[in-house]
Scaffold this motif. Structure first.
Motif, short mmCIF file in Angstrom:
data_model
loop_
_atom_site.label_atom_id
_atom_site.label_comp_id
_atom_site.label_asym_id
_atom_site.label_seq_id
_atom_site.Cartn_x
_atom_site.Cartn_y
_atom_site.Cartn_z
N VAL A 112 0.83 -1.21 0.00
CA VAL A 112 0.00 0.00 0.00
C VAL A 112 0.86 1.26 0.00
N ALA A 113 1.95 1.22 0.76
CA ALA A 113 2.74 2.44 0.99
C ALA A 113 3.97 2.57 0.12
N SER A 114 4.20 1.62 -0.79
CA SER A 114 5.45 1.62 -1.57
C SER A 114 5.67 2.91 -2.35
N ALA A 116 4.37 5.91 -1.76
CA ALA A 116 4.60 7.03 -0.84
C ALA A 116 6.02 6.99 -0.27
N ILE A 117 6.48 5.79 0.10
CA ILE A 117 7.82 5.65 0.66
C ILE A 117 8.88 6.07 -0.35
N SER A 118 8.74 5.58 -1.59
CA SER A 118 9.74 5.90 -2.62
C SER A 118 9.71 7.38 -2.97
N ASN A 119 8.53 8.01 -2.95
CA ASN A 119 8.45 9.44 -3.25
C ASN A 119 9.07 10.28 -2.14
N ILE A 120 8.86 9.85 -0.88
CA ILE A 120 9.46 10.58 0.25
C ILE A 120 10.98 10.57 0.14
N LEU A 121 11.52 9.41 -0.29
CA LEU A 121 12.97 9.28 -0.42
C LEU A 121 13.49 9.83 -1.73
N GLY A 122 12.59 10.33 -2.59
CA GLY A 122 13.00 10.96 -3.83
C GLY A 122 13.40 10.00 -4.93
N GLU A 123 12.96 8.74 -4.86
CA GLU A 123 13.33 7.74 -5.86
C GLU A 123 12.09 6.93 -6.24
N PRO A 124 11.22 7.46 -7.14
CA PRO A 124 9.99 6.75 -7.53
C PRO A 124 10.23 5.36 -8.10
N GLN A 125 11.41 5.13 -8.69
CA GLN A 125 11.71 3.81 -9.28
C GLN A 125 11.76 2.70 -8.23
N ALA A 126 11.88 3.10 -6.97
CA ALA A 126 11.99 2.08 -5.91
C ALA A 126 10.64 1.45 -5.56
#
Length: 494
Positions: A112-114, A116-126
């Motif tokens: 669910v949060a993948s 949001a987590i990747s955007n917070i860390l600045g890496e959408p590819q994650a």
């Protein structure tokens, strides 16, 4: 099967326990040496095939998984190992069920949060990587819970089979995918293959079959010990993974790739050795927790061997880091050198502090492991921003080194109190390895050069010189660490 399981270390005589410790140590040492060789080979090959950002993306996924894992840490395996009861079969199904529930929750949150987590860390590819990598936790949860006996009974030859087979498969799959795809999915495929192999092998080497059941009374017993493991796990996460999160947030995935490569190469030798020793020592301390004299002897012997092995490793990495990076990894990885050297110091200090965590947990005082890690986490939180902002990944490395270093007074005071030892007994264990490592460093510097022949010559010179210098000093000053293995745990108290 039950009869064999009942022969736990606490019921053996001194020689019998020593034999089990040495046998277990041999198996775990072999496992870690082979695993480290395979892991290093994988890193070197993939460093030539993948970019630092690929390693950074994988680091983000593992960081998020580790955060959720620590936040939901149950500590049931450690509770089962520390449990003084001979037969813990009655607890295994409850422990297994708890792990499965926990795994389902973790995977759900990741899915669910993948984004949001990747955007917070600045890496959408994650994002997609996070969703896939979560499956590994389900594999781990469904593993045969009876594998806890491998550590509890110091039955480490089975532990060897379980772990080595999975690492071997990881390396083969990751390298194969690396050659074909040359992107981060090679690392993902390797991790998935590792944990799936571990799941399958766990049921092949132990006949126990768990069932889905939840005994609330047994769960409460496990949580009684596990609450401190959970608390310690939170502070350990901040201490050991928080720097990764801060680096990727402040500097990006490329910087995290450099940072994690430096960490793996610098901390691996000394930290892995201390992990081997502590993995065997933890159930040993549990078996001896009511025998003060033998406990003291065993811990000081553990400390002696830890110093003997980890000091030269840390010093060696510190000296050869620039040449090793250029020759083995390639010029693309030169930015890791200063961080690698700082982390070599951190790896040594971590190795010493790890001996404290093992004896705290093994003697039923896991709260001190938590307090030590809390102090470490606070120090890192206070220093990592200014140091990383000013010095990049080298500043982050200095921050974690300061965090580990500040735990040493706690380790020293509390462990000394537990075993009733003198400070001089600690100091004498460190003097010869430190002197020998200093002389070794001088010899290595004289032979090292920035080519494969010079690098190998420097490493070989270091190994031979340390062995020679330390052997001579031990001959005239105190017994050699190898000699303590003859009766590692001492004789039983009368």
């Amino acid at each position: 099967m039950d009869l064999l399981r009942s022969l736990v270390p606490a019921h053996e005589d001194g020689d019998g326990l020593t034999s089990k410790v040495l046998s277990g140590g041999a198996w775990v040492s072999s496992l870690n040496v082979l695993n480290r060789l395979l892991e290093t080979f994988k890193l070197i090959v993939l460093a030539r095939l993948l970019s630092p950002s690929d390693f950074g993306l994988m680091g983000i996924a593992l960081l998020a998984l580790a955060a959720l894992e620590q936040l939901s840490q149950l500590g049931v395996d450690q509770a089962l190992i520390q449990e003084e009861k001979d037969d813990i079969d009655q607890y295994l199904s409850t422990a297994w069920s708890l792990k499965i529930v926990r795994a389902v929750l973790i995977i759900s949150v990741l899915y669910v949060a993948s984004s949001a987590i990747s955007n917070i860390l600045g890496e959408p590819q994650a994002g997609p990587i996070l969703q896939v990598i979560g499956i590994t936790y389900l594999f781990r949860a469904f593993m045969n819970p009876a594998t806890v006996y491998f550590e509890k009974n110091l039955d480490f030859h089975k532990f060897f089979s379980l772990r080595f087979s999975s690492v071997f498969v990881d390396v083969i799959v990751a390298i194969a995918f690396g050659f074909v795809f040359q992107n981060v999915w090679a690392l993902v495929a390797g991790i998935l293959a590792r944990h799936l192999t571990q799941l399958i092998v766990s049921y092949r080497i132990d006949p126990f079959r768990p069932s889905l059941e939840l005994d609330t009374e047994k769960a409460k017993e496990l949580f009684g010990f596990g609450k401190w493991i959970w608390a310690s796990g939170i502070t350990t996460f901040v201490s050991t993974q928080g720097d990764d999160g801060f680096v990727v947030w402040l500097l990006g995935a490329d910087a995290l790739g450099f940072y994690q490569m430096a960490f793996r190469l610098s901390n691996a030798p000394a930290t892995e050795v201390s992990k081997v020793i502590s993995k065997v020592a933890f159930p040993t301390y549990s078996a001896l927790q009511n025998q003060k004299q033998r406990l003291r002897r065993t811990y000081l012997n553990t400390l002696e061997i830890t110093f003997y092995l980890t000091v030269p490793m840390a010093v060696g990495i510190l000296v050869v880091a620039p040449e090793f990076t250029v020759v083995v990894l390639g010029e693309e990885w030169i930015p890791i050198v200063p961080a690698l050297q700082v982390m070599a110091v951190a790896g040594f200090v971590r190795g010493i502090a790890t001996t404290g965590g093992a004896i705290f947990r093994g003697t039923g005082a896991p709260e001190w492991d938590f307090r030590m890690n809390l102090l470490r986490a606070i120090t890192i939180l206070l220093t990592i921003w200014p140091l990383t902002n000013y010095m990049g990944i080298t500043g982050a490395a200095i921050s974690i080194t300061l965090g580990i270093g500040i735990t040493i007074p706690v380790w020293l005071v509390v462990s000394r109190r537990i075993i009733s030892a003198r400070y001089s007994q600690y100091a004498t264990r460190a003097v010869i390895p430190c002197i020998s490592s200093g002389l070794m460093a001088i010899a290595v510097q004289a032979t090292l050069s920035e080519d494969i022949v010079g690098l190998l010559a420097g490493i070989l010179t270091g190994v031979l010189c340390y062995f020679l210098f330390s052997t001579l000093l031990y001959r005239y000053i105190r017994p050699h660490p190898i000699s303590v293995l003859k009766d590692f745990t001492g004789s039983p108290e009368s």
